[in-house]
Design a protein around this motif. Structure first.
Motif, mmCIF file in Angstrom:
data_model
loop_
_atom_site.group_PDB
_atom_site.id
_atom_site.type_symbol
_atom_site.label_atom_id
_atom_site.label_comp_id
_atom_site.label_asym_id
_atom_site.label_seq_id
_atom_site.Cartn_x
_atom_site.Cartn_y
_atom_site.Cartn_z
ATOM 1 N N GLU A 506 0.870 -1.343 0.068
ATOM 2 C CA GLU A 506 -0.087 -0.057 -0.062
ATOM 3 C C GLU A 506 0.980 1.314 -0.015
ATOM 4 O O GLU A 506 0.679 2.209 -0.634
ATOM 5 N N ILE A 509 2.243 1.754 -3.397
ATOM 6 C CA ILE A 509 1.158 2.306 -4.493
ATOM 7 C C ILE A 509 0.830 3.772 -4.397
ATOM 8 O O ILE A 509 0.884 4.543 -5.252
ATOM 9 N N SER A 519 -3.060 3.165 -12.464
ATOM 10 C CA SER A 519 -3.379 1.819 -12.715
ATOM 11 C C SER A 519 -4.005 1.481 -14.175
ATOM 12 O O SER A 519 -4.772 2.287 -14.757
ATOM 13 N N GLU A 534 -9.268 -2.431 -10.121
ATOM 14 C CA GLU A 534 -8.156 -1.764 -9.503
ATOM 15 C C GLU A 534 -7.683 -2.535 -8.224
ATOM 16 O O GLU A 534 -6.464 -2.956 -8.168
ATOM 17 N N ASN A 538 -4.145 -4.903 -8.161
ATOM 18 C CA ASN A 538 -3.118 -4.402 -7.123
ATOM 19 C C ASN A 538 -2.668 -5.606 -6.275
ATOM 20 O O ASN A 538 -1.753 -5.395 -5.578
ATOM 21 N N LYS A 543 3.244 -7.903 -7.839
ATOM 22 C CA LYS A 543 3.474 -6.809 -6.838
ATOM 23 C C LYS A 543 3.731 -7.299 -5.289
ATOM 24 O O LYS A 543 4.584 -6.604 -4.559
ATOM 25 N N THR A 574 3.873 -0.778 -12.866
ATOM 26 C CA THR A 574 4.237 -0.647 -11.483
ATOM 27 C C THR A 574 5.604 -0.864 -11.142
ATOM 28 O O THR A 574 6.228 -0.136 -10.386
#
Length: 608
Positions: A506, A509, A519, A534, A538, A543, A574
């Motif tokens: 978190e 991001i 995104s 989204e 995520n 990730k 990302t």
């Protein structure tokens, strides 16, 4: 006169035979030896049945089959050159046959895979002649059983060896261990190995290899440790198999340990070992170390150069791969079809269309290498990556051989990137016809439809998959830490540190959003609300792996992640932003190539 005789060796066995049987030369070369010496020398130089028959004719005229075991040697030569009937006829004509004679025939049949003839000869030897087979006899039959996976016969020989009392002879035990291991009977191989009173280097190497081949890489490494504890020093074969097991495990620290052992055992000058080691470092994402090991080779051969070229190719360093090719040529080494496969692959990954076309041309025109399916697949991929989809399609249509799934798959990937639905449908149809059971073809077509917003068409493709019982492989990402591999899947909460991982994710991001990241929810191939898309995207495995890696690795070290499937577009974006805001190099390896993310850029140029 000896020099004069030796100068004739290159003229073939018949000339050699005539020379050595000429009285003048024979008396000079073999003053104490009979005619059979010249015949044996000529026989050992012959390369066809016709030569064997010519020498055979002289044997009949001048010597006895038992002289110098020339009859046995003729039998072996006949079988070697495909003259099984000649060998059998000669063998039956021989008046005096001992164990060596029988072994020659059985060994010959073994080498060409005639299991039935091996057994029938063994039975004749045993039952008709009452002759007791020895260790060499059984080794020949076991070897044939191993090479051609005839386990029932192998089990019979196992029992027979036990009956004869030679089961625990080291060579026999090694052969049986190898046979059971290669046939997948790991338990039987282990029991035999443990029962052996004397285990030599071949015994241990067999067990390390068997564990590795049967998918037990950790056990292979453990077996190597036991071997060292037993005081047996490894050889080239041991180290090569051990490095292959390390590749399966993917643990860099373990590879470093083996590298240290190579130095300790004084085999760091061994070209084959260094080639495997260099190649392994490249596959683990450590290209600099791979190059360093390569530079330590005193005289790298074509295999070593090709392996280094392949390392740079898969890491997206096309220019360096081409430089290595040119240096290799200047060093006088001739490239082969494998070299050109990796060279074309390097051009493809780096977008060097002109260079790729040039190398594809000179491959056949200069080096006489006929293009294979792999080469066409690379050129199709090269053209497709550059948006030349019609050119790629035309190349496939006019190929001199039938295109396989690799060739069509390269074009389908390009259709996905450039959103060419019409051609994509045509290519997917070909792929599904080639292999209806491969779920990747359906998924790729479904993804093309999803990207175009054709949800109904995508749904129909997925329904077809379901009806045919095909299951999509789940995406996984792997990170090495603490001498073990940590595995993550999308939305994973099974890791002991999952709460910290999600908090870190978190934070990341939020950081990259402030840096301008948005995104790419179009890569969520489901017809759901944007907010749900989204949230789904995520929690992708890449990730989670990145978040965990940043938590546990040193700031100055590259973060290396391995993925079993192609990285999605959003995770790719990302990773670029994270590399920029965290000032970290992130390396992600998918099934086809490495992505090096550094300061907001990727080595693939955003096309993969």
């Amino acid at each position: 006169m000896v020099k004069a005789a030796l100068s004739y060796i290159s003229h073939g066995p018949l000339v050699l035979y005539k020379l050595f049987t000429h009285r003048k030369f024979h008396n000079a070369l073999f003053p104490q030896e009979p005619l059979v010496s010249a015949l044996i020398l000529a026989l050992n130089s012959c390369s066809s049945i016709s030569y064997c028959r010519a020498i055979h004719a002289r044997v009949i005229k001048s010597v006895d089959y038992s002289d110098g075991f020339i009859g046995d040697q003729l039998v072996s030569r006949y079988v070697k050159f495909g003259g099984a009937e000649d060998a059998q006829k000669l063998f039956d004509e021989m008046p005096h046959k001992d164990v060596v004679s029988w072994n020659s025939l059985i060994s010959g049949f073994s080498q060409i895979g005639c299991i039935g003839k091996c057994l029938s000869t063994l039975f004749r030897m045993k039952f008709e002649m009452g002759m007791k087979p020895n260790e060499v006899t059984l080794l020949s039959v076991i070897s044939a059983c191993t090479d051609f996976v005839v386990l029932d016969v192998g089990k019979y020989i196992h029992g027979y060896a036990l009956k004869l009392g030679i089961l625990l002879e080291t060579k026999v035990g090694n052969s049986l261990v190898n046979m059971y291991g290669k046939s997948g009977y790991l338990d039987a191989a282990c029991r035999l190995f443990e029962a052996m009173p004397i285990r030599n280097i071949v015994s241990w190497n067999s067990m390390v290899m068997i564990y590795k081949q049967n998918g037990f890489a950790e056990e292979a490494v453990s077996c190597f440790s036991l071997m060292r504890m037993a005081g047996v020093e490894p050889d080239e074969g041991t180290i090569v198999v051990l490095l292959q097991a390390c590749e399966d495990l993917g643990v860099g620290k373990l590879v470093e340990g083996v590298h240290g052992l190579i130095l300790c055992y004084g085999i760091s000058a061994n070209g084959r070992i260094l080639t495997v080691l260099s190649n392994l470092y490249a596959k683990l994402g450590r290209l600099d170390t791979s190059w360093k090991v390569f530079r330590e080779m005193l005289s790298p051969d074509r295999v070593a150069w090709t392996a280094m070229l392949a390392g740079y190719a898969v890491h997206g360093h096309g220019k360096k791969a081409m430089e290595i090719f040119e240096i290799m040529i200047k060093a006088g080494l001739e490239p082969d079809h494998v070299t050109f496969t990796h060279l074309l692959n390097a051009c493809s990954h780096s977008g060097f269309v002109k260079e790729g076309k040039y190398y594809f041309k000179i491959m056949s025109e200069v080096y006489g290498i006929v293009p294979r399916l792999d080469h066409y697949s690379c050129v199709v991929d090269l053209l497709g990556r550059s948006g030349l989809l019609n050119d790629a399609y035309e190349l496939i249509i006019h190929m001199p051989m039938e295109p396989n799934s690799g060739v069509w798959g390269a074009l389908l990937g390009a259709c996905r990137v450039y959103g060419n639905i019409e051609l994509g449908e045509k290519v997917a149809e070909r792929l599904i016809a080639l292999d209806p059971s491969d779920p990747r073809n359906y998924i790729m077509l479904s993804n093309i439809y999803c990207a175009a917003g054709l949800w109904r068409d995508a749904s129909q493709v997925r329904t077809l998959m379901k009806d045919r019982g095909l299951i999509r492989t789940s995406g996984c990402s792997f990170v090495e830490h603490g001498n073990k591999i940590h595995r993550f899947v999308a939305g994973d909460r099974s890791h002991p540190e999952w709460e910290k991982i999600y908090v870190k994710l978190e934070e990341l991001i939020e950081k990259i959003r402030r840096a301008g990241f948005v995104s790419k929810t179009e890569f969520v191939l489901h017809d759901v609300e944007e907010e749900i898309k989204e949230d789904m995207i995520n929690k992708h495995s890449e990730k989670l792996a990145i978040a965990f890696g940043l938590l546990v690795t040193n700031a100055g070290m590259p973060l290396i992640i391995t993925k079993n499937l192609r990285i999605c577009g959003d995770c790719h974006s990302t990773a670029k932003f994270i590399s920029m805001v965290e000032k970290r190099t992130i390396i992600i390896r998918d099934p086809k190539r490495f992505h090096h993310f550094d300061n907001g850029l990727c080595s693939c140029g955003d096309y993969w």
